[in-house]
Design a protein around this motif. Structure first.
Motif, mmCIF file in Angstrom:
data_model
loop_
_atom_site.group_PDB
_atom_site.id
_atom_site.type_symbol
_atom_site.label_atom_id
_atom_site.label_comp_id
_atom_site.label_asym_id
_atom_site.label_seq_id
_atom_site.Cartn_x
_atom_site.Cartn_y
_atom_site.Cartn_z
ATOM 1 N N SER A 181 -2.076 -7.017 -7.771
ATOM 2 C CA SER A 181 -2.732 -5.715 -7.811
ATOM 3 C C SER A 181 -2.859 -5.226 -6.367
ATOM 4 N N ILE A 182 -2.092 -4.188 -6.016
ATOM 5 C CA ILE A 182 -1.966 -3.752 -4.625
ATOM 6 C C ILE A 182 -2.274 -2.264 -4.529
ATOM 7 N N ALA A 183 -3.037 -1.892 -3.531
ATOM 8 C CA ALA A 183 -3.304 -0.482 -3.260
ATOM 9 C C ALA A 183 -2.360 0.005 -2.163
ATOM 10 N N TYR A 184 -1.966 1.257 -2.251
ATOM 11 C CA TYR A 184 -1.162 1.878 -1.201
ATOM 12 C C TYR A 184 -1.949 3.043 -0.627
ATOM 13 N N VAL A 185 -2.454 2.885 0.594
ATOM 14 C CA VAL A 185 -3.138 3.967 1.290
ATOM 15 C C VAL A 185 -2.045 4.765 1.978
ATOM 16 N N SER A 186 -1.766 5.971 1.448
ATOM 17 C CA SER A 186 -0.466 6.575 1.686
ATOM 18 C C SER A 186 -0.402 7.684 2.715
ATOM 19 N N GLY A 187 -1.448 8.402 2.965
ATOM 20 C CA GLY A 187 -1.329 9.550 3.855
ATOM 21 C C GLY A 187 -0.850 10.784 3.123
ATOM 22 N N PRO A 188 -0.587 11.889 3.850
ATOM 23 C CA PRO A 188 -0.183 13.147 3.217
ATOM 24 C C PRO A 188 1.109 12.991 2.419
ATOM 25 N N ASP A 213 2.508 0.287 -12.310
ATOM 26 C CA ASP A 213 1.058 0.260 -12.498
ATOM 27 C C ASP A 213 0.389 -0.808 -11.649
ATOM 28 N N HIS A 214 1.167 -1.681 -11.031
ATOM 29 C CA HIS A 214 0.603 -2.701 -10.144
ATOM 30 C C HIS A 214 0.367 -2.150 -8.731
ATOM 31 N N LEU A 238 -13.919 1.031 -6.474
ATOM 32 C CA LEU A 238 -13.125 0.762 -7.671
ATOM 33 C C LEU A 238 -13.684 -0.439 -8.425
ATOM 34 N N ALA A 239 -13.796 -0.290 -9.750
ATOM 35 C CA ALA A 239 -14.322 -1.396 -10.559
ATOM 36 C C ALA A 239 -13.360 -2.574 -10.559
ATOM 37 N N ASP A 240 -12.080 -2.295 -10.624
ATOM 38 C CA ASP A 240 -11.060 -3.350 -10.618
ATOM 39 C C ASP A 240 -10.302 -3.298 -9.296
ATOM 40 N N ARG A 241 -11.019 -3.650 -8.242
ATOM 41 C CA ARG A 241 -10.465 -3.504 -6.896
ATOM 42 C C ARG A 241 -9.220 -4.373 -6.701
ATOM 43 N N PRO A 242 -8.138 -3.784 -6.159
ATOM 44 C CA PRO A 242 -6.943 -4.582 -5.849
ATOM 45 C C PRO A 242 -7.259 -5.691 -4.856
#
Length: 343
Positions: A181-188, A213-214, A238-242
């Protein structure tokens, strides 16, 4: 306010014609030694400095190269400027560095300034996703090279890094460490780099048999530390934090790291972080940051060399024409402590 000294003042003080002064400055060997010494003495005494801009206009050749970047607050672009300046200096040129601040309107203003100043050429990292600014600038006939951007749909030269491969490097590393489970902090989202790095991330997940969805995307309006802190705060909510975060650049990653530290979240045990660019501050962070390295200095130098090659070739009388090229450099993953804890 003191008035500037002109070439006529020098001629009057030395008792010679304006043409003789011009010859001393531009063709000293054509002037007798005694006369040349008298003119040089007058120049030194009066503090005369020739107008380089006027000389360039007469010659039709500027000794200034423009460089327009997204954010001079980002050390990545400082390194790009260092590389460009080094290559330009070797060819006897200077570099005028301007910062669009990720604003399409400011980009347009600076491009107009470059046209007014008749610069030799421009190195450009565009922020206007519509391409209108580039289309407008192209009408001036001033050569330009795209930096950190592939010249899609244009014929100009470009120097970039394979950001799809870079995004894949980052997420493949996290998947190999056990993260699912990975988050992408993406920018503009309008920036090609942001989209390409996301594409690479999704490719790496697909290689591992994991669906899109991952990867949970957290877009930001800017690519700076403050935006990273804001994304970190949203991540904490986030409740289900990556279990891992891939950031579109190192400044965002450092902001996320700050937010985690303030909340008592341990990196990498509770959350792994990977950045992009490998700026100097990445290794110096409280938790040294894993990052995808871009060869920024090399990128700037290569772009400047392509621009110089184009402007020098096009002015030759041999009939030879410059051939535009797209140079794509490869990124490299630099692993540090921020991503080392396996899940």
């Amino acid at each position: 306010m003191a008035q500037s000294v002109g070439i006529k003042d020098v001629a009057r003080a030395a008792g010679v014609s304006v043409g003789t002064v011009s010859n001393v400055i531009n063709r000293p060997d054509s002037v007798a030694t005694e006369t040349r010494a008298r003119v040089l003495s007058a120049i030194d005494r009066l503090g005369y400095v020739r107008s380089e801009s006027a000389r360039q206009l007469r010659a039709g050749r500027s000794r200034i190269m423009g460089l327009l970047v997204l954010d001079m607050g980002n050390p990545f672009f400082v390194d790009v400027a260092r590389g460009a300046e080094r290559a330009a200096r070797e060819d006897g040129l200077g570099v005028m560095v301007c910062n669009s601040a990720q604003s399409a309107s400011e980009e347009a203003e600076y491009l107009s300034l470059f046209a007014e100043q008749r610069v030799r050429g421009v190195l450009l990292t565009p922020t206007d996703a519509s391409g209108r600014n580039i289309d407008s600038f192209r009408r001036h006939g001033i050569p330009f090279v795209l930096v950190d951007r592939v010249a899609e749909g244009t014929t100009e030269c470009s120097v970039s890094v394979d950001d799809v491969a870079g995004g894949a490097l980052a997420v493949r590393h996290l998947v190999d460490a056990g993260h699912r489970s990975i988050a992408y902090v993406s920018g503009p989202p309008g920036l090609n780099q942001v989209r390409d790095r996301r594409t690479g991330a999704l490719n790496a997940l697909a290689e591992a048999g994991l669906g899109p969805d991952h990867l949970r995307e957290l877009p930001t309006e800017r690519l700076d530390v403050a935006a990273g802190r804001d994304a970190g705060a949203r991540l904490l909510g986030l409740a289900d934090r990556p279990t891992a975060v891939f950031c579109a650049n190192d400044l965002l990653a450092l902001g996320v790291l700050q937010a985690m530290y303030a909340a008592g979240i341990t990196v990498p045990d509770d959350l792994a972080i990977v950045g992009y660019d490998d700026i100097e501050f990445a290794a110096a962070a409280a938790v040294p940051l894993t990052s995808v390295r871009q060869p920024a200095v090399t990128m700037g130098a290569l772009a400047a060399e392509l621009l110089l090659e184009e402007t020098e070739t096009e002015t030759e009388t041999t009939g030879k024409r410059h051939e535009h090229r797209r140079v794509v450099l490869q990124p490299e993953l630099v692993v540090r402590r921020s991503s080392l804890a396996a899940r």
